[in-house]
Enzyme design. Structure first.
Site, PDB file in Angstrom:
ATOM      1  N   LYS A 177     -43.297  54.523 -51.865  1.00 43.79           N
ATOM      2  CA  LYS A 177     -44.323  53.677 -51.280  1.00 43.79           C
ATOM      3  C   LYS A 177     -44.900  54.499 -50.128  1.00 43.79           C
ATOM      4  O   LYS A 177     -44.226  54.761 -49.125  1.00 43.79           O
ATOM      5  CB  LYS A 177     -43.697  52.367 -50.801  1.00 43.79           C
ATOM      6  CG  LYS A 177     -44.725  51.308 -50.383  1.00 43.79           C
ATOM      7  CD  LYS A 177     -45.342  51.659 -49.069  1.00 43.79           C
ATOM      8  CE  LYS A 177     -45.699  50.530 -48.189  1.00 43.79           C
ATOM      9  NZ  LYS A 177     -46.296  51.049 -46.909  1.00 43.79           N
ATOM     10  N   GLY A 213     -38.156  54.284 -40.410  1.00 40.03           N
ATOM     11  CA  GLY A 213     -39.188  53.482 -39.764  1.00 40.03           C
ATOM     12  C   GLY A 213     -38.583  52.540 -38.747  1.00 40.03           C
ATOM     13  O   GLY A 213     -37.563  52.846 -38.130  1.00 40.03           O
ATOM     14  N   SER A 214     -39.202  51.379 -38.611  1.00 43.18           N
ATOM     15  CA  SER A 214     -38.807  50.476 -37.537  1.00 43.18           C
ATOM     16  C   SER A 214     -37.549  49.696 -37.891  1.00 43.18           C
ATOM     17  O   SER A 214     -37.203  49.510 -39.053  1.00 43.18           O
ATOM     18  CB  SER A 214     -39.934  49.483 -37.254  1.00 43.18           C
ATOM     19  OG  SER A 214     -40.014  48.531 -38.302  1.00 43.18           O
ATOM     20  N   ARG A 215     -36.886  49.222 -36.851  1.00 43.96           N
ATOM     21  CA  ARG A 215     -35.699  48.392 -37.040  1.00 43.96           C
ATOM     22  C   ARG A 215     -36.074  47.093 -37.754  1.00 43.96           C
ATOM     23  O   ARG A 215     -35.312  46.602 -38.600  1.00 43.96           O
ATOM     24  CB  ARG A 215     -35.094  48.110 -35.670  1.00 43.96           C
ATOM     25  CG  ARG A 215     -33.802  47.335 -35.727  1.00 43.96           C
ATOM     26  CD  ARG A 215     -33.140  47.368 -34.366  1.00 43.96           C
ATOM     27  NE  ARG A 215     -31.894  46.622 -34.360  1.00 43.96           N
ATOM     28  CZ  ARG A 215     -31.044  46.630 -33.333  1.00 43.96           C
ATOM     29  NH1 ARG A 215     -31.325  47.347 -32.256  1.00 43.96           N
ATOM     30  NH2 ARG A 215     -29.924  45.935 -33.379  1.00 43.96           N
ATOM     31  N   GLY A 275     -36.613  47.967 -41.417  1.00 50.82           N
ATOM     32  CA  GLY A 275     -35.363  48.438 -42.015  1.00 50.82           C
ATOM     33  C   GLY A 275     -34.365  47.310 -42.233  1.00 50.82           C
ATOM     34  O   GLY A 275     -33.757  47.197 -43.306  1.00 50.82           O
ATOM     35  N   GLU A 296     -33.222  54.678 -41.671  1.00 47.00           N
ATOM     36  CA  GLU A 296     -33.061  55.368 -40.396  1.00 47.00           C
ATOM     37  C   GLU A 296     -34.041  54.679 -39.465  1.00 47.00           C
ATOM     38  O   GLU A 296     -35.240  54.680 -39.723  1.00 47.00           O
ATOM     39  CB  GLU A 296     -33.354  56.844 -40.611  1.00 47.00           C
ATOM     40  CG  GLU A 296     -32.838  57.721 -39.508  1.00 47.00           C
ATOM     41  CD  GLU A 296     -33.952  58.105 -38.589  1.00 47.00           C
ATOM     42  OE1 GLU A 296     -34.184  57.324 -37.635  1.00 47.00           O
ATOM     43  OE2 GLU A 296     -34.588  59.129 -38.818  1.00 47.00           O
ATOM     44  N   CYS A 356     -37.481  60.283 -33.758  1.00 47.21           N
ATOM     45  CA  CYS A 356     -36.306  59.402 -33.785  1.00 47.21           C
ATOM     46  C   CYS A 356     -35.276  59.872 -32.770  1.00 47.21           C
ATOM     47  O   CYS A 356     -34.444  59.094 -32.323  1.00 47.21           O
ATOM     48  CB  CYS A 356     -35.632  59.412 -35.148  1.00 47.21           C
ATOM     49  SG  CYS A 356     -36.727  59.676 -36.517  1.00 47.21           S
ATOM     50  N   GLU A 381     -35.177  50.534 -28.118  1.00 51.66           N
ATOM     51  CA  GLU A 381     -36.023  51.716 -28.206  1.00 51.66           C
ATOM     52  C   GLU A 381     -37.477  51.369 -27.883  1.00 51.66           C
ATOM     53  O   GLU A 381     -38.004  50.360 -28.361  1.00 51.66           O
ATOM     54  CB  GLU A 381     -35.946  52.283 -29.640  1.00 51.66           C
ATOM     55  CG  GLU A 381     -36.773  53.550 -29.830  1.00 51.66           C
ATOM     56  CD  GLU A 381     -36.708  54.078 -31.262  1.00 51.66           C
ATOM     57  OE1 GLU A 381     -36.270  53.345 -32.174  1.00 51.66           O
ATOM     58  OE2 GLU A 381     -37.111  55.236 -31.462  1.00 51.66           O
TER      59      GLU A 381
END
Lengths: 524, 524
Positions: B186, B243-245, B248, B267, B304, B393
């Protein structure tokens, strides 16, 4: 023999009577309750066990590998030293005969010693050293070194059907210790006395080796919420479980919903398809039928790898197979099951198949109140595909034969199956092409493929896989039997530009002495 | 240069215009929308891509290893052959400067070639052979052989901050291909043109090597539900994501709730603590401050592994560190961020810290409408521990210094942190004892520990770990950078008593030619 059992919890080095409900073992053969009572752990007991495990983690994993190996060997020896009290209590609690319990004790001890060897070998550390390249252009490369470290304290849930080999000091505990993880065991309520004896053997080794007491705790839990709280506890970093799909998936959900999700290694549900290929069936249908019945009925069918599904292409030999299997099953003596609950579930499962409109009963042993009899059912591929409830495991000596009109139908049935622990192929040389065509599909569905045998009898070895795609296990990337089981409890850490004095000993210099990769090249 | 972009989906070998919404790239430097439009995938497009991936799986994984390695090398060469069109489009879409994009292209190509080497090496197969022991007492041992097989089709979600190295043909795709898994990508909506160009390079290699077309598909998705449907699709067996929490953890939940749960390698989130130990700080506080500011502001802080948290024990050198860092940060030019959304999130994060009652602002670059400026904040250990929102973060060049009155306070702060990708220690020899005491705690918290440097600049190597306990990644047992990343997409299968003719070639005989374990002993 006078029982030395106390019924107390093992909270680190402390033996503490549990006060949160109580458990009485049941003599499998009679259904009678046996003394003493085992006190259930309270949330406070669990909290103490987890706190001790967390405190023990760093010092335990810092032990030299040789010392960790010796500790595993001491646990093994201490189990043997329990002598006949262990064998007799396990027989009483499980209904399993003496040779089986003695054999399982040998297997348990052998597993612990195998993992001692795995620890000494050091390959599980996956040591990797990429030395600095200070002159590399356009940028220098730092010094990079990798090793596996243990994940942290592990919760182990003993299985009912292997009171020694998959229980308190079974494969999960042995592999977790080998990885360097403290263990909190939730003892199976079907064999609490056996569990207490084995826990004593583990606790003695912890004490004799001067290890931090939290390396091992064991609780009894009458309250399901306490077992679930163990999975949810933030100090627990992985779960080993063997048991039902219901309990295993419940633990998976709890673990996934934690603020910090953790891996669950649950070995849950498998019907272990057996494929009878045409040449083999024609050549020796009766022989395979007899061998199948022996595998099916062994240990009252109480194995994860029990052959619960027979896939066969209509043709010569099928009648012989069915006749021989029927003969053996009809003659089989009723057998004591592990617990009244397992017997009741088996009885319900057999009744559901007996009364199922898409299934015919071809063989059933004599029924008794307290014992289970094997049963064999038949359906065909079309009906099997249409009725998903026929794909579910009936734990015990029940199996379903699926008649397939041709190879395409057999393939469609395999494709429709969920993940499995094993698949067995019965075949002759003339079946090779058929088998070759099926192998990629089987590799996608199962963890172990075997030829001209049955999945029961799982060898504890380096090349064993006792695992498989969901729902055979929660995590098909793993095995719970054999030396590779240690991988479940490890994670890699990289050290960049660490001064030699601060590196773990096994990563200093060029790492000589243990297997490692230097700049990617394997080096012994 | 005239654009050759078409905006079409890659559904196997078919280029199909997406009709389910559309995406326009945004020129990062100006905020202007760029042609052409990229059509979003419909559920039917996704279904086709997954069906092709499933069909391609068995033939792709059956390729000889040498052929699989050559395919990876062909992808690498095809990316280079895209020439300057790729570089210019990536610069336009991301705002990253030419040297960075060219460097990242080199890294991407290098990763693909590294994995070609990993495939040829064969160690990833973890071959194990335990030969039969027909005379063993009391029971013979069967012949047992083990290899890793790929898990199945993998869904890869490209990252915004590495348009090449963590995107269409980045580390996730390279390691999945190396394992033998088809990939459905994607594409990240922030660099669809870059994605189309790279997809063309991959698709050309698939075609040139005569591979089944489903080995690679790439979709654009304007509709979040389509991305989620990719994770939920039963033919997808693992997910790679950077990508983002928020995204994810949403994928983790979807994957865990599937009828067949699958692993997600996401991640996500890391603030990468940097520990300034007393001797180093006293000796070279200013020098560390300048180096820190350079790491913080590199690439607008969009890494990251960006140093988002500085832990320091009050003492000599701290003022020098802060003064030097402040000087460098105040002078730093405002920088273009990857997307308007990332800039907006960064601006919100900085504003929240600026206005936070437990935080003081010590340095902030000049603000502009379209560009971000770095920012540095200070708090102390007690306030940091009391305010969990300070642990989150802020993606970009913002960092928080936590003053600790003593080592105990620093330790408490580390203990309170969630899982991290990296921890950096700045230290001199006089700090060794302090560092030694902190290492076990750091090993529990992070995937990579480094000394006298910063986590930015992740070497692609055999000993690298770019991973860490949750929420740094979804699965702390893995790395997404380096050769070990292949392990994420493998599972073991055991073959018991298979006739030689049916065994995979690498397991026939004594497996000579590839690294393996014979009876548990490593053999080259």
């Amino acid at each position: 023999m006078t029982s030395t059992l106390t019924g107390a919890l093992f909270i680190g080095a402390t033996r503490r009577p549990g006060t949160h409900g109580q458990i009485l073992a049941i003599e499998a053969a009679t259904g009678a309750r046996i003394q003493p009572a085992f006190g259930g752990a309270s949330p406070a007991d669990l909290d103490d066990a987890c706190a001790l495990a967390a405190a023990a983690f760093d010092p335990f994993r810092a032990l030299p590998l040789e010392r960790r190996a010796q500790f595993l060997e001491a646990v093994a020896q201490n189990i043997l030293d329990l002598g006949d009290e262990l064998v007799e209590r396990a027989m009483q609690e499980t209904g399993l005969p003496r040779p089986r319990i003695e054999g399982e004790r040998g297997r348990t001890v052998g597993q612990l010693r195998l993992f001692a060897g795995v620890v000494r070998d050091g390959g599980f550390l996956d040591l990797r050293i990429d030395p600095a390249l200070p002159d590399r252009q356009p940028l220098p490369r730092p010094d990079l070194r990798l090793r596996n470290v243990p994940v942290g304290p592990v919760a182990v849930f003993g299985a009912s059907n292997f009171p020694l080999a998959f229980s308190v000091a079974g494969g999960d505990t042995a592999s977790a210790f080998a990885a360097g993880c403290p263990v909190v065991v939730k003892a199976h309520s079907a064999h609490p006395g056996t569990s207490e004896l084995v826990a004593r053997a583990v606790a003695k080794a912890v004490a004799d080796y001067g290890l931090p007491e939290g390396v091992f705790s064991m609780i009894f839990a009458e309250d399901r919420a306490v077992a679930q709280a163990l999975v949810a506890d933030p100090r627990i970093k992985a779960v080993g479980f063997t048991g039902s799909r219901t309990a295993g998936t419940a633990f998976m959900k709890i673990a996934a919903a934690r603020p910090e999700p953790i891996p669950v290694y649950a070995e849950m549900s498998s019907i272990n398809p057996v494929l009878l290929l045409p040449a083999a069936l024609a050549a020796r249908g009766a022989q395979i039928g007899t061998a199948f019945a022996a595998s099916l009925t062994m240990g009252a069918g109480q194995f994860c790898t029990n052959p619960g599904l027979i896939l066969v292409i209509e043709g010569e030999g099928l009648d012989d197979f069915l006749a021989a299997a029927t003969r053996a099953i009809t003659k089989a003596a009723p057998a004591t099951m592990l617990t009244p609950g397992i017997l009741a579930a088996y009885t319900r499962g057999v009744a559901a198949l007996s009364g199922h409109d898409a299934v015919e009963t071809v063989a059933a042993g004599a029924a008794t109140d307290l014992k289970a009899s094997p049963a064999l059912f038949v359906t065909d591929a079309a009906r099997f595909l249409a009725r998903p409830e026929l794909h579910e495991e009936v734990f015990g000596a029940a199996s379903l034969v699926v008649r397939c009109p041709d190879l395409a139908a057999m393939t469609a049935v395999i494709e429709a199956l969920e993940g499995q622990l094993t698949a067995a192929l019965h075949m002759d040389e003339a079946d090779h092409d058929t088998a070759r065509g099926l192998l990629p599909l089987l590799e996608r569905k199962v963890g172990r493929i075997l030829v001209n045998g049955f999945g029961t009898g799982v060898e504890v070895a380096h090349a064993m896989v006792h695992g498989g795609p969901f729902p055979a296990t929660a995590d098909g990337r793993s095995t719970s039997v054999g030396s590779l089981a240690i991988a479940r409890f490890l994670r890699p850490v990289c050290y960049q530009d660490l001064p030699r004095a601060l590196l773990p000993p096994e990563l200093q210099g060029d790492g000589a002495g243990l297997p490692r990769r230097l700049d990617g090249r394997p080096t012994l």
